[in-house]
Design an enzyme around this catalytic site. Sequence first.
Site, PDB file in Angstrom:
ATOM      1  N   TRP A  95       0.869  -1.173   0.000  1.00  0.00           N
ATOM      2  CA  TRP A  95       0.000   0.000   0.000  1.00  0.00           C
ATOM      3  C   TRP A  95       0.907   1.224   0.000  1.00  0.00           C
ATOM      4  CZ3 TRP A  95      -1.924   2.604   4.925  1.00  0.00           C
ATOM      5  CH2 TRP A  95      -2.956   3.517   4.658  1.00  0.00           C
TER       6      TRP A  95
ATOM      7  N   ASP B 255       0.166  -5.537   9.624  1.00  0.00           N
ATOM      8  CA  ASP B 255      -0.909  -4.625   9.268  1.00  0.00           C
ATOM      9  C   ASP B 255      -2.086  -5.513   8.882  1.00  0.00           C
ATOM     10  OD1 ASP B 255      -1.294  -1.796   6.941  1.00  0.00           O
ATOM     11  OD2 ASP B 255      -2.647  -2.695   8.414  1.00  0.00           O
TER      12      ASP B 255
ATOM     13  N   LYS C 245     -12.919  -1.675   6.753  1.00  0.00           N
ATOM     14  CA  LYS C 245     -13.556  -2.548   5.784  1.00  0.00           C
ATOM     15  C   LYS C 245     -14.463  -3.562   6.420  1.00  0.00           C
ATOM     16  CE  LYS C 245      -9.836  -0.927   3.522  1.00  0.00           C
ATOM     17  NZ  LYS C 245      -8.835  -0.069   4.213  1.00  0.00           N
TER      18      LYS C 245
END
Lengths: 419, 502
Positions: free
Chosen positions: B229, B310, B346
């Site tokens: 990311w 993460d 999410k």
Amino acid sequence: MDSVFAAVVQAPEDPILGVTVAYNKDPNPIKLNLGVGAYRTEEGKPLVLNVVRKAEQLLVNDRSRVKEYLPILGLAEFNKLSAKLILGDDSPAIQENRVATAQCLSGTGSLRVGAEFLAKHYHQRTIYIPLPSWGNHLKVFTMAGLSVNAYRYYDPATRGLNIQGLLEDLGAAPSGAIVLLHACAHNPTGVDPAPEQWEQIRQLIRSKALLPFFDCAYQGFASGSLDADALAVRMFVADGGECLIAQSYAKNMGLYGERVGALSIVCKGADVASRVESQLKLVIRPMYSNPPIHGASIAATILKNSDMYNEWKIELKAMADRIISMRKQLYDALSARGTAGDWSHIIKQIGMFTFTGLNSDQVAFMTKEYHIYMTSDGRISMAGLSSKTVPHLADAIHAAVTLPVRSKFEIYVASIFGF
Amino acid sequence: MKQNKRSNCNLQGNETNLRDKIVISRKQYQIQRRKRSNKTSEHPHAFQDHFNKLLGGIRFADFPYMSIPTLTSTFVGGEMAIRRAMSGRTAVVGARSMSSWWRSVEPAPKDPILGVTEAFLADPNPDKVNVGVGAYRDDNGKPVVLECVREAERRIAGHLNMEYLPMGGSVKMVEETLKLAYGVNSELIKDKRIAAVQALSGTGACRLFADFQKRFRPDSQIYIPVPTWANHHNIWRDAHVPQKTYHYYHPESRGLDFAAMMDDIKNAPNGSFFLLHACAHNPTGVDPSEEQWREISHEFKVKGHFAFFDMAYQGFASGDPERDAKSIRIFLEDGHYFGIAQSYAKNMGLYGQRVGCLSVLCEDEKQAVAVKSQLQQLARPMYSNPPVHGALIVSTILSDPDLKKVWLKEVKVMADRIIGMRTALRGNLEKLGSPLSWQHITNQIGMFCYSGLTPEQVDRLTNEFHIYMTRNGRISMAGVTTGNVEYLATAIHEVTKSASTC
């Protein structure tokens, strides 16, 4: 396998938030929390404004609302309305698109983002903060990469503004240095410059090309009038110069925990403002990507609806009036007890806090004997008082000032060397 | 005490005993500093900590005669010199007051990910498709608020005040969040060995950890997978932690370059810090298998590396939060001390609420208390305390067994829809007779598919077909619907059919 963080030592409690921690641990029923600057009602309860509850209900009941990411700079509507709130509806700076605004996490977040922007893009990395100032200012600016210096502000002799010292210190600052100004209701002293004094400060700052950075956490909360409390900021913007403004809705809308605030950078031109805005995104993205939506939606709902806006002004004035009345009651209570000293500063100072002038020994005494919790610099949150508790506080202050005291010199040396 | 005339930047000749003591203290600090290291790049915070200790002992109100400029400037000058040297920037001569201070500010490049949605919104074409940002969409292409979230909000609204949370956030929310990552009955939670704070979603958790790493392991670097990311690079850069990379994605197979990854792990100096995606790697969707995770964990033990996970997609990858936490559970079994950034953006659809958690596993409760207190010290000058609303939603849902069941069902629905779209996209491409292999679409997992499309092919998709995605070829499967999957497949086929490899 050892932890790689085995050597980490415990950090000291935050001096301000630590007061509430200590208060919560105290089992004594007469305890009084005058630490954190959060508004309390006459009954000592936190307050959610009626207009905020209304806005919340509107949001909850609106099934078309989603929880998507806000843009990096936050809710656009909120940003426009926030800029108008502090600068005035008809501000030329806004009309000329010279204001770059970012929704941030309350006052702290706005200060941090502004400071990081300055550390990256501004040629001068020293910021002058008033003496004294909110304890977290030093940490925020340091973490952002700025160097912190100070200018005289509070005069303990008069418990008022040391305007001479202020002008001298800012006058000696290097050209272009950043200057932190409390827009109104200075924290922790409650001492604000008078309009004429603000004008003197403005002239000096502009003549030395210093960059003003306003911390505006109490608009409307200080005097009860949103416009009156914005006087200093608007004076600076009216001269066409540039400045930064950190706004918080924690106190004036009671949105504390929702972390609602805005950073505005007033620039010379629209093109500059647009570039500045784009760079603010690069500061925010690696910090938290985009700001929380809930609180800003509540604030925007209130600000854009004229009925709700008027309701808000009325509730805000009521909070400010209650605090002003507590000041009067405390002053009267001390006068009635014949407490030694001049306590008129209690009614001269403005906003949530009173800088009592009590020293750390006296504060410790009041905590131990009277279960009164406040920061050791002698700051009390007037919002934590009620008509019922004023007598208790007055008794405590009365007792504390009749104690024999260590000299300030002794306290200073002891604190440096940790005893 | 004699009232001294204020002097801005020098100590005066008529030093009081007090000033001498400060000067002595400063000299002692400098001696300590020289002893500690010969490096020129002293990390900036060590100095400030010392400064803070001094300043913390000074009550401003009591010392009107001792101006802070005198005190600070003697310390601060050195700090500024260090910062300038580290940043490599030289001071620009001050602009005159008549012109803007910001003349030299360059327009910043658009964020590569969030800029995609901006461009999509600006496009008037009715056939446009947004497979850019990683936010879930239902089969009608609409954002979703989970029913469990709506119910939680109904319960919350009008009932609670909005007082400040503690600096470490909502204790209840953090407790429930740790159970998700470490296991409902985790001994570590019972033994209070986890230092954990509420953070501003995954980004905020990563940033807090990066700042913590910088402050307490100032000589460390972070190893980041290629690719990752994009914001990971920004986060550790702004925290001033140097970055290195390790092999991860294997373009030829569109899978994991496991051999090269293991080589990098072995070749890194002992005790290095590694960023790992716990599940549903962003942007590739390529995860190590369970056996591969075991090997990685074993090698980490051998090398004494620190793993920072993460985990932004727990539950979202396979549909089962327990299964998605497998990598973490393996590291737990092997006795590592690691850190985790968790996000509810999410898996609970709480994107804009910014709800997450940073946890660091410690040796014992005492250490966990110390680490947590230090994490709070980093949060305080960033935002003081985290936002309450999203945290309330999470704790309301997770602490109510019925509501939690509803959530688990809804997460599975989202994950299943995405898995279904993967199958459909691959099927459509194969039906169109594409010469290329699209197996990776169903091999990969989570919200994203690393299509293998080149930037030029992506540009064609955008310009000719109004399909928006990031230029690295990452497709957000959440943006794919039964309504647009054929169109998407046709467009991809169109831009790739003449390519021998993609």
